[in-house]
Scaffold this active site. Structure first.
Site, PDB file in Angstrom:
ATOM      1  N   ASP A 176       1.153  -0.819  -0.308  1.00  0.00           N
ATOM      2  CA  ASP A 176      -0.078  -0.472  -0.131  1.00  0.00           C
ATOM      3  C   ASP A 176       1.383   1.133  -0.356  1.00  0.00           C
ATOM      4  O   ASP A 176       2.091   1.261   0.610  1.00  0.00           O
ATOM      5  CB  ASP A 176      -1.184  -0.120   0.359  1.00  0.00           C
ATOM      6  CG  ASP A 176      -0.420  -0.182   2.424  1.00  0.00           C
ATOM      7  OD1 ASP A 176       1.259  -0.681   2.180  1.00  0.00           O
ATOM      8  OD2 ASP A 176      -0.765   0.638   3.817  1.00  0.00           O
TER       9      ASP A 176
ATOM     10  N   GLU B 122      -0.241  -1.661   5.530  1.00  0.00           N
ATOM     11  CA  GLU B 122       1.064  -0.877   6.145  1.00  0.00           C
ATOM     12  C   GLU B 122       0.808   0.244   6.293  1.00  0.00           C
ATOM     13  O   GLU B 122       1.758   0.278   8.078  1.00  0.00           O
ATOM     14  CB  GLU B 122       2.256  -1.688   5.782  1.00  0.00           C
ATOM     15  CG  GLU B 122       3.889  -1.224   6.785  1.00  0.00           C
ATOM     16  CD  GLU B 122       4.331  -0.260   6.457  1.00  0.00           C
ATOM     17  OE1 GLU B 122       5.146   0.507   7.787  1.00  0.00           O
ATOM     18  OE2 GLU B 122       3.843   1.170   5.566  1.00  0.00           O
TER      19      GLU B 122
END
Length: 346
Positions: A61, A117
């Site tokens: 991400d 994350e």
């Protein structure tokens, strides 16, 4: 594809936190000749065999868009959301997993791609993936390919966030002496934090800086009312010489003038894997200096499970989360060559 072309393609597949599915699907379709295991939008590429197991670890991400133009190469730099943090690391991981010399080498090399994350710690996809595939916990070594400026950034800081509340008493702003202003009550404490210098701690020969930062503040209910409460988020970054309990004690000491302190979330620091032969091998292969990780990364989650882990990647720390995020294209080639030496040379 070249490394640069791969990176541009990965940036083009948007993967803001919570929207990683398209990128996970793309990576899952890339390897038809490799064992692949999937857990939601988390992907494990490769399997454990009879050779030492090395994990290449990276999050899929990115932070949200900030009006950036489409991914492109200009003046030797790849520009785009996540270019440094951490799609440059993902591009190197992809090419390492594609390399036949590495596949036939002396290690079982497994890629671990995970989601969320950049969001709240509790939503991070690494823990559930490690739970879903327990054999990953038997890894001999893990390399988290977060941005490190091509340095070997060892260990990592722990982090605490706490709501620090100063209480007061409301009153009409024309008669403030009838109340107690919670905002100005906090003034001396805020000034102390403003002037407080980072405190250095030497751990395994590396200097980590302990810092306390105010990151949000909320107080007041109307323009003509003395604020009865003032809530501040205190962010504490602490070195790996402190346990979570010790770090919380230090935070509470700093916040003593407040009326209430509530710890909201916590993540432990990660130790330096001193004397590990694969760390020594990686240092020789990269020629990179050892430096402290002045931030929190998922090496903490890995080391908590007994997996020795370090940070090494092509991304540039100062570029992370910037509206003009970019990475030097040459960094990808340097990281790729260094990692291939680590994984193949005798």
């Amino acid at each position: 594809m070249t490394l640069t072309e791969t990176l541009i393609h990965l940036i083009e597949i948007g993967s803001v936190t919570g929207n990683e599915k398209e990128l996970t699907d793309h990576l899952a379709s890339r390897w038809s000749d490799r064992p692949i295991a999937r857990n939601g939008n988390n992907l494990v590429v490769g399997a454990s065999g009879d050779r030492p197991l090395v994990l290449l670890v990276g999050h899929l991400d990115t932070v949200p868009y900030q009006g950036q133009p489409p991914a492109h190469l200009a003046d030797g730099r790849v520009n785009g959301v996540g270019a440094s943090d951490m799609k440059s690391g993902l591009a190197v991981m992809v090419h390492l997993l594609d390399d036949s010399d590495i596949a036939e080498g002396q290690f079982d090399v497994v890629g671990l791609f995970y989601d969320r994350e950049e969001g709240p710690a509790a939503d991070n996809g690494l823990e559930p993936t490690l739970d879903a595939f327990p054999w990953l916990g038997e890894a001999d070594f893990a390399i988290v390919m977060e941005p490190t400026d091509l340095e070997l950034q060892l260990g990592c800081q722990g982090v605490l966030n706490a709501t620090v509340t100063f209480g007061g008493r409301s009153a009409h702003s024309a008669r403030p002496w009838l109340g107690e202003n919670a905002v100005t009550k906090a003034g001396e404490w805020l000034a102390m934090l403003h002037h407080r210098a980072p405190e250095p701690f030497l751990v395994s020969g590396l200097e980590y800086l302990e810092v306390f930062s105010v990151t949000t503040a909320h107080g007041g209910i109307a323009r003509n009312v003395i604020p009865p409460s003032f809530e501040i988020n205190l962010n504490h970054r602490f070195p790996p010489c402190f346990t979570l309990e010790e770090a919380e004690h230090r935070l509470r000491e700093i916040a003593q003038p407040a009326d209430e302190v509530v710890v909201l979330d916590r993540a432990p620091a990660a130790p330096v894997p001193e004397g590990h032969p694969l760390l020594d091998r990686l240092e020789r292969a990269t020629g990179a200096p050892r430096t402290p990780k002045q931030a929190w990364t998922d090496v903490a989650r890995l080391t908590a499970r007994g997996i020795p882990a370090v940070n090494y990647g092509p991304g540039e720390v100062a570029q992370a989360h910037q509206a003009t995020e970019s990475v030097a294209a040459a960094n990808l080639d340097l990281a790729m060559a260094a990692m291939k030496r680590f994984l193949t040379e005798a």
